[in-house]
Design an enzyme around this catalytic site. Sequence first.
Site, PDB file in Angstrom:
ATOM      1  N   SER A 152     -16.825  17.130  53.960  1.00  0.00           N
ATOM      2  CA  SER A 152     -18.165  16.640  53.609  1.00  0.00           C
ATOM      3  C   SER A 152     -18.700  15.559  54.548  1.00  0.00           C
ATOM      4  O   SER A 152     -19.886  15.603  54.899  1.00  0.00           O
ATOM      5  CB  SER A 152     -18.187  16.152  52.158  1.00  0.00           C
ATOM      6  OG  SER A 152     -18.015  17.256  51.302  1.00  0.00           O
ATOM      7  N   LYS A 187     -13.766  13.893  38.812  1.00  0.00           N
ATOM      8  CA  LYS A 187     -15.001  14.548  38.353  1.00  0.00           C
ATOM      9  C   LYS A 187     -15.278  14.378  36.855  1.00  0.00           C
ATOM     10  O   LYS A 187     -16.433  14.319  36.442  1.00  0.00           O
ATOM     11  CB  LYS A 187     -14.974  16.046  38.677  1.00  0.00           C
ATOM     12  CG  LYS A 187     -15.184  16.361  40.143  1.00  0.00           C
ATOM     13  CD  LYS A 187     -15.274  17.859  40.348  1.00  0.00           C
ATOM     14  CE  LYS A 187     -15.468  18.191  41.812  1.00  0.00           C
ATOM     15  NZ  LYS A 187     -15.737  19.623  42.033  1.00  0.00           N
ATOM     16  N   GLY A 214      -9.449  32.474  35.077  1.00  0.00           N
ATOM     17  CA  GLY A 214      -9.205  31.038  34.983  1.00  0.00           C
ATOM     18  C   GLY A 214     -10.026  30.402  33.879  1.00  0.00           C
ATOM     19  O   GLY A 214     -11.095  30.902  33.498  1.00  0.00           O
ATOM     20  N   GLY A 222      -9.985  26.635  33.702  1.00  0.00           N
ATOM     21  CA  GLY A 222      -9.858  25.204  34.004  1.00  0.00           C
ATOM     22  C   GLY A 222     -11.221  24.587  34.254  1.00  0.00           C
ATOM     23  O   GLY A 222     -12.262  25.146  33.883  1.00  0.00           O
ATOM     24  N   ALA A 263     -12.856  24.156  37.105  1.00  0.00           N
ATOM     25  CA  ALA A 263     -13.708  24.930  38.015  1.00  0.00           C
ATOM     26  C   ALA A 263     -14.334  26.118  37.285  1.00  0.00           C
ATOM     27  O   ALA A 263     -15.503  26.460  37.507  1.00  0.00           O
ATOM     28  CB  ALA A 263     -12.895  25.412  39.204  1.00  0.00           C
ATOM     29  N   ARG A 294      -4.244  33.153  31.907  1.00  0.00           N
ATOM     30  CA  ARG A 294      -2.831  33.233  31.495  1.00  0.00           C
ATOM     31  C   ARG A 294      -2.684  32.666  30.085  1.00  0.00           C
ATOM     32  O   ARG A 294      -2.063  33.273  29.220  1.00  0.00           O
ATOM     33  CB  ARG A 294      -1.998  32.423  32.499  1.00  0.00           C
ATOM     34  CG  ARG A 294      -0.566  32.243  32.114  1.00  0.00           C
ATOM     35  CD  ARG A 294       0.185  31.490  33.180  1.00  0.00           C
ATOM     36  NE  ARG A 294      -0.355  30.141  33.402  1.00  0.00           N
ATOM     37  CZ  ARG A 294       0.086  29.310  34.323  1.00  0.00           C
ATOM     38  NH1 ARG A 294       1.070  29.683  35.137  1.00  0.00           N
ATOM     39  NH2 ARG A 294      -0.446  28.105  34.465  1.00  0.00           N
ATOM     40  N   THR A 295      -3.305  31.506  29.843  1.00  0.00           N
ATOM     41  CA  THR A 295      -3.250  30.891  28.517  1.00  0.00           C
ATOM     42  C   THR A 295      -4.524  31.293  27.768  1.00  0.00           C
ATOM     43  O   THR A 295      -5.604  30.734  28.002  1.00  0.00           O
ATOM     44  CB  THR A 295      -3.160  29.354  28.643  1.00  0.00           C
ATOM     45  OG1 THR A 295      -2.153  29.041  29.598  1.00  0.00           O
ATOM     46  CG2 THR A 295      -2.837  28.698  27.316  1.00  0.00           C
ATOM     47  N   LEU A 296      -4.368  32.254  26.869  1.00  0.00           N
ATOM     48  CA  LEU A 296      -5.547  32.816  26.194  1.00  0.00           C
ATOM     49  C   LEU A 296      -6.326  31.753  25.419  1.00  0.00           C
ATOM     50  O   LEU A 296      -7.564  31.764  25.407  1.00  0.00           O
ATOM     51  CB  LEU A 296      -5.106  33.956  25.261  1.00  0.00           C
ATOM     52  CG  LEU A 296      -6.215  34.588  24.422  1.00  0.00           C
ATOM     53  CD1 LEU A 296      -7.292  35.210  25.298  1.00  0.00           C
ATOM     54  CD2 LEU A 296      -5.634  35.635  23.463  1.00  0.00           C
ATOM     55  N   GLY A 350     -14.706  30.990  49.619  1.00  0.00           N
ATOM     56  CA  GLY A 350     -15.081  29.694  49.037  1.00  0.00           C
ATOM     57  C   GLY A 350     -16.008  28.847  49.895  1.00  0.00           C
ATOM     58  O   GLY A 350     -16.476  27.796  49.445  1.00  0.00           O
TER      59      GLY A 350
HETATM   60  P1  ATR Z   1      -9.356  23.476  38.148  1.00  0.00           P
HETATM   61  O1  ATR Z   1      -9.903  22.214  37.584  1.00  0.00           O
HETATM   62  O2  ATR Z   1      -9.370  23.509  39.662  1.00  0.00           O
HETATM   63  O3  ATR Z   1      -9.983  24.688  37.558  1.00  0.00           O
HETATM   64  P2  ATR Z   1      -7.091  23.592  36.402  1.00  0.00           P
HETATM   65  O4  ATR Z   1      -7.897  22.972  35.334  1.00  0.00           O
HETATM   66  O5  ATR Z   1      -5.693  23.092  36.648  1.00  0.00           O
HETATM   67  O6  ATR Z   1      -7.804  23.482  37.819  1.00  0.00           O
HETATM   68  O7  ATR Z   1      -7.048  25.173  36.137  1.00  0.00           O
HETATM   69  C1  ATR Z   1      -6.234  26.011  36.875  1.00  0.00           C
HETATM   70  C2  ATR Z   1      -6.428  27.457  36.378  1.00  0.00           C
HETATM   71  O8  ATR Z   1      -5.560  28.288  37.149  1.00  0.00           O
HETATM   72  C3  ATR Z   1      -6.063  27.671  34.930  1.00  0.00           C
HETATM   73  O9  ATR Z   1      -6.874  28.683  34.397  1.00  0.00           O
HETATM   74  C4  ATR Z   1      -4.598  28.139  35.031  1.00  0.00           C
HETATM   75  O10 ATR Z   1      -4.168  28.935  33.962  1.00  0.00           O
HETATM   76  P3  ATR Z   1      -3.611  28.249  32.583  1.00  0.00           P
HETATM   77  O11 ATR Z   1      -4.845  27.821  31.822  1.00  0.00           O
HETATM   78  O12 ATR Z   1      -2.860  29.324  31.923  1.00  0.00           O
HETATM   79  O13 ATR Z   1      -2.755  27.090  33.037  1.00  0.00           O
HETATM   80  C5  ATR Z   1      -4.667  28.983  36.273  1.00  0.00           C
HETATM   81  N1  ATR Z   1      -3.376  29.122  36.939  1.00  0.00           N
HETATM   82  C6  ATR Z   1      -2.809  28.251  37.815  1.00  0.00           C
HETATM   83  N2  ATR Z   1      -1.620  28.725  38.248  1.00  0.00           N
HETATM   84  C7  ATR Z   1      -1.421  29.924  37.643  1.00  0.00           C
HETATM   85  C8  ATR Z   1      -0.399  30.915  37.695  1.00  0.00           C
HETATM   86  N3  ATR Z   1       0.674  30.765  38.451  1.00  0.00           N
HETATM   87  N4  ATR Z   1      -0.544  32.019  36.939  1.00  0.00           N
HETATM   88  C9  ATR Z   1      -1.635  32.201  36.157  1.00  0.00           C
HETATM   89  N5  ATR Z   1      -2.650  31.293  36.073  1.00  0.00           N
HETATM   90  C10 ATR Z   1      -2.551  30.178  36.798  1.00  0.00           C
END
Ligand code: ATR
Length: 290
Positions: free
Chosen positions: A23, A72, A133, A135, A137, A159-161, A254
């Site tokens: 940036s 953030k 995802g 998280g 983002a 991964r985590t429903l 990205g």
């Molecule tokens: P960010 O703020 O950049 O989105 P985050 O909040 O840590 O980062 O989120 C990371 C995402 O990547 C999550 O959806 C995570 O899945 P979980 O909610 O199940 O943790 C996903 N993620 C990261 N590593 C993973 C892996 N090895 N397999 C599956 N999902 C993964």
Amino acid sequence: MKDFNGSTAVYGIIGDPVEHSISPFMQTSAMEKMGFNGVYLPFHVLPEHLEKAIGGMKALNISGLNVTSPHKQNVIRYLDRISDAAEVIGAVNTIVNDSGALYGDNTDVYGYIQGVLKMGKTDVLPEIVCIFGAGGAARGVIYGCAMREEVRKIFIMNRTLSKAQIIADEFSRITGKHIMAFPSDDSKIRDIVPATGLVINTTTIGQLPDAGVSPVPDPSVFHKGQIVSDIITAPVKTKYLRDAEERGALTVNGLPMLAYQGARSLSIWTGMDAPEDYMLTIVRKHFDES
Ligand code: ATR
């Protein structure tokens, strides 16, 4: 070298770490191109110094800051006002110093959507979107997609429903859109992804140093006519994007999001049109060369 003087407006980015940020180079180059008398610097701010740093922004009359990881979310409590988008997403990446009152906004949403639209050479997103995802983002991307009139359905796969379900419930309520959560297992991916027009990775799967993996293990779900995007920038072309490209999908890496979120911040700060395409060129050059 720019000519700085007593009226030069000061901007910057706060993060921990911040050394990797492009940036300062991107924003300073853009300001120069616009003929704007400003400078943009990196500030390495540790979490325990965040409150003081934001107080310092006021005290030093710093005109604007970008905010990156891990601040953030936490920065919000020190601001006077935030945008609706920042409120819903729960994250601020841009602070405007409005005569001493600090306003927080989120330009990642604009950056992401603008990247897909421009790279896809279209004015509209596909009607059905699938996001990997749940998280921080993911929240921005899901909000951005849900706010588009043309988007009818959003599938969140994680991964985590339970985390996906929380976002689906919350964002369905706020936006009135049809948003559903699923576990990101192989059979569900095969059921859902082929019928979606836009597939987005917001997870860290495939990011360096683990560049050999993809959130989509079976690439046969990708096809021509789909837009497949990743917000990862290291590497620029992830395995997921390579797989999608090989199957004929239009891929968006990205870098457009990175350039356009910065352009949007710069427009908000200066009230001028930022040179978006120029900023993308700068970002691309930097990543090709590094
Ligand atoms: P960010 O703020 O950049 O989105 P985050 O909040 O840590 O980062 O989120 C990371 C995402 O990547 C999550 O959806 C995570 O899945 P979980 O909610 O199940 O943790 C996903 N993620 C990261 N590593 C993973 C892996 N090895 N397999 C599956 N999902 C993964």
